[in-house]
Scaffold this motif. Structure first.
Motif, mmCIF file in Angstrom:
data_model
loop_
_atom_site.group_PDB
_atom_site.id
_atom_site.type_symbol
_atom_site.label_atom_id
_atom_site.label_comp_id
_atom_site.label_asym_id
_atom_site.label_seq_id
_atom_site.Cartn_x
_atom_site.Cartn_y
_atom_site.Cartn_z
ATOM 1 N N ALA A 111 -35.064 40.266 24.040
ATOM 2 C CA ALA A 111 -35.115 39.687 25.386
ATOM 3 C C ALA A 111 -35.018 38.165 25.330
ATOM 4 C CB ALA A 111 -36.401 40.110 26.088
ATOM 5 N N LEU A 112 -35.662 37.561 24.339
ATOM 6 C CA LEU A 112 -35.591 36.101 24.217
ATOM 7 C C LEU A 112 -34.205 35.657 23.768
ATOM 8 C CD1 LEU A 112 -37.073 33.399 24.344
ATOM 9 C CD2 LEU A 112 -37.815 33.767 21.983
ATOM 10 N N ILE A 113 -33.599 36.387 22.846
ATOM 11 C CA ILE A 113 -32.254 36.036 22.377
ATOM 12 C C ILE A 113 -31.247 36.097 23.523
ATOM 13 C CG2 ILE A 113 -30.349 36.841 20.916
ATOM 14 C CD1 ILE A 113 -32.544 37.755 18.905
ATOM 15 N N ALA A 114 -31.405 37.080 24.416
ATOM 16 C CA ALA A 114 -30.469 37.251 25.525
ATOM 17 C C ALA A 114 -30.798 36.376 26.723
ATOM 18 C CB ALA A 114 -30.460 38.719 25.965
ATOM 19 N N ALA A 115 -31.954 35.705 26.701
ATOM 20 C CA ALA A 115 -32.415 34.953 27.870
ATOM 21 C C ALA A 115 -31.615 33.671 28.064
ATOM 22 C CB ALA A 115 -33.898 34.617 27.714
ATOM 23 N N ALA A 116 -31.661 33.163 29.285
ATOM 24 C CA ALA A 116 -31.038 31.885 29.605
ATOM 25 C C ALA A 116 -31.711 30.766 28.815
ATOM 26 C CB ALA A 116 -31.157 31.618 31.103
ATOM 27 N N PRO A 117 -30.996 29.658 28.573
ATOM 28 C CA PRO A 117 -31.559 28.568 27.764
ATOM 29 C C PRO A 117 -32.860 27.994 28.322
ATOM 30 C CG PRO A 117 -29.193 28.285 28.027
ATOM 31 C CD PRO A 117 -29.587 29.409 28.934
ATOM 32 N N GLY A 118 -33.075 28.115 29.620
ATOM 33 C CA GLY A 118 -34.286 27.557 30.216
ATOM 34 C C GLY A 118 -35.518 28.406 30.032
ATOM 35 N N ILE A 119 -35.372 29.581 29.432
ATOM 36 C CA ILE A 119 -36.507 30.479 29.200
ATOM 37 C C ILE A 119 -36.970 30.317 27.749
ATOM 38 C CG2 ILE A 119 -37.232 32.891 29.045
ATOM 39 C CD1 ILE A 119 -35.249 33.457 31.340
ATOM 40 N N ALA A 120 -38.249 29.987 27.585
ATOM 41 C CA ALA A 120 -38.763 29.719 26.246
ATOM 42 C C ALA A 120 -39.805 30.720 25.790
ATOM 43 C CB ALA A 120 -39.371 28.317 26.179
ATOM 44 N N LEU A 121 -40.326 31.549 26.688
ATOM 45 C CA LEU A 121 -41.400 32.476 26.339
ATOM 46 C C LEU A 121 -41.162 33.834 26.978
ATOM 47 C CD1 LEU A 121 -44.322 33.173 25.311
ATOM 48 C CD2 LEU A 121 -45.161 32.231 27.476
ATOM 49 N N VAL A 122 -41.254 34.879 26.163
ATOM 50 C CA VAL A 122 -41.312 36.254 26.655
ATOM 51 C C VAL A 122 -42.718 36.751 26.340
ATOM 52 C CG1 VAL A 122 -40.393 38.579 26.512
ATOM 53 C CG2 VAL A 122 -38.856 36.618 26.260
ATOM 54 N N ALA A 123 -43.503 36.978 27.378
ATOM 55 C CA ALA A 123 -44.910 37.321 27.218
ATOM 56 C C ALA A 123 -45.132 38.807 27.447
ATOM 57 C CB ALA A 123 -45.767 36.502 28.196
ATOM 58 N N GLY A 124 -45.729 39.468 26.477
ATOM 59 C CA GLY A 124 -46.095 40.859 26.651
ATOM 60 C C GLY A 124 -47.327 40.999 27.528
ATOM 61 N N GLN A 125 -47.371 42.092 28.288
ATOM 62 C CA GLN A 125 -48.529 42.409 29.116
ATOM 63 C C GLN A 125 -48.907 43.872 28.860
ATOM 64 O OE1 GLN A 125 -48.342 39.604 32.972
ATOM 65 N NE2 GLN A 125 -46.873 41.245 33.055
ATOM 66 N N ARG A 126 -50.122 44.113 28.420
ATOM 67 C CA ARG A 126 -50.546 45.463 28.058
ATOM 68 C C ARG A 126 -50.583 46.361 29.295
ATOM 69 N NH1 ARG A 126 -55.495 42.814 24.808
ATOM 70 N NH2 ARG A 126 -55.252 41.486 26.659
ATOM 71 N N LYS A 162 -46.046 38.198 21.852
ATOM 72 C CA LYS A 162 -45.274 37.155 22.535
ATOM 73 C C LYS A 162 -44.083 36.764 21.665
ATOM 74 C CE LYS A 162 -49.029 35.078 25.244
ATOM 75 N NZ LYS A 162 -50.127 36.004 24.861
ATOM 76 N N ALA A 163 -43.022 36.315 22.312
ATOM 77 C CA ALA A 163 -41.869 35.758 21.609
ATOM 78 C C ALA A 163 -41.546 34.417 22.257
ATOM 79 C CB ALA A 163 -40.664 36.694 21.695
ATOM 80 N N PHE A 164 -41.302 33.401 21.445
ATOM 81 C CA PHE A 164 -41.035 32.074 22.017
ATOM 82 C C PHE A 164 -40.200 31.232 21.064
ATOM 83 C CE2 PHE A 164 -45.417 32.179 20.287
ATOM 84 C CZ PHE A 164 -45.313 31.273 19.247
ATOM 85 N N TRP A 191 -40.488 24.949 31.312
ATOM 86 C CA TRP A 191 -39.809 26.162 30.866
ATOM 87 C C TRP A 191 -40.069 27.320 31.830
ATOM 88 C CZ3 TRP A 191 -36.415 25.573 27.115
ATOM 89 C CH2 TRP A 191 -36.596 24.562 26.165
ATOM 90 N N GLU A 192 -39.178 28.301 31.794
ATOM 91 C CA GLU A 192 -39.381 29.536 32.551
ATOM 92 C C GLU A 192 -39.910 30.617 31.620
ATOM 93 O OE1 GLU A 192 -36.209 30.757 35.208
ATOM 94 O OE2 GLU A 192 -35.330 28.750 35.054
ATOM 95 N N ILE A 193 -40.562 31.627 32.220
ATOM 96 C CA ILE A 193 -41.241 32.669 31.469
ATOM 97 C C ILE A 193 -40.697 34.042 31.887
ATOM 98 C CG2 ILE A 193 -43.495 33.609 30.817
ATOM 99 C CD1 ILE A 193 -43.138 30.592 30.295
#
Length: 245
Positions: A111-126, A162-164, A191-193
């Motif tokens: 998800a982070l690799i495919a994200a737009a350049p302005g997105i720096a964090l992919v946060a997991g939520q249980r 998390k991935a960032f 940054w966007e999340i």
């Protein structure tokens, strides 16, 4: 700097280290589209056989590395040490107690690799926590207070998955317990999340290193500090100019 570094803070997790790291390697080896990986276990002052377990894995697979703190400095310090030592431009984190399924790592990283350049964090939520009722209640209360105070759009900042982007993380202000406030801190820096629901499972071995009361005391002062940081954020970014306006 390229690749994906998977950082695991560990304190007295000898019974979980082997199964968790084996699970990470299997999950990543079976995934398509991931860059070259490394696994960095940060031994945060353990008094059991955590270091020996990780070193045995490192001898078997060169992608596994062990860092160590002579004394316990906390989860945020362990994550920060791991990210500083990482060789990858992308970072994934998960807890060392085995409750975060390693099968979720390819999802977050992709998800982070495919994200737009302005997105720096992919946060997991249980999505379905496998904790005691007392811990779930305390977490829900803490997350509610934090969300109301910071308006960070995240219902579960305590999730270790998390991935960032490494460079963006290292630009954040460092302080103890900062790992609980990453969405607000990344947003503060412009940054966007992204959020992804992730699985959860019971602890495999050992005992939790945290108590609800101690966490609540630390969380109160931390929250005030993060509120101050958000309000004092830099509101302008410089761009290079070659002509007069």
């Amino acid at each position: 700097m390229t690749g994906l570094s998977i950082v695991i803070p560990m304190r007295n997790e000898a019974g979980n280290a082997g199964p968790l790291i084996d699970g990470i390697l299997a999950a990543c080896d079976g995934a398509d589209g991931l860059p070259q990986i490394e696994v960095i276990a940060v031994n945060d002052g353990s008094t059991d056989g955590t270091a020996a377990e990780v070193l045995a894995l490192a001898a078997r697979d060169g992608r596994v590395r062990l860092l160590g703190h002579a004394v316990s400095a906390g989860q945020s310090a362990a994550i920060h040490s791991g990210v500083l030592a990482a060789r990858g431009a992308l970072i994934c984190t998960l807890d060392g107690d085995g409750q975060n399924p390693p099968e979720e790592i390819p999802r977050l990283a992709s998800a982070l690799i495919a994200a737009a350049p302005g997105i720096a964090l992919v946060a997991g939520q249980r999505a379905d926590r496998k904790d005691t009722q007392a811990k779930r209640i305390a977490s829900k209360l803490a997350n509610g207070i934090r969300s109301a105070a910071l308006d960070d759009g995240t219902r579960d900042t305590g999730c270790g998955l998390k991935a960032f982007r490494r460079e963006a993380f290292l630009a954040l202000p460092y302080f103890n317990h900062m790992h609980r406030y990453l969405p607000a801190l990344f947003t503060r820096d412009g940054w966007e999340i992204l959020h992804l629901d992730v699985g959860h499972r019971p602890r495999g071995a050992g005992q939790s290193n945290y108590g609800n009361f101690g966490r609540a005391l630390a969380g109160a002062s931390d929250l005030l500090g993060v509120m101050w940081l958000v309000r004092r954020r830099k509101t302008a970014r410089a761009t290079e100019e070659t002509t007069l306006p």
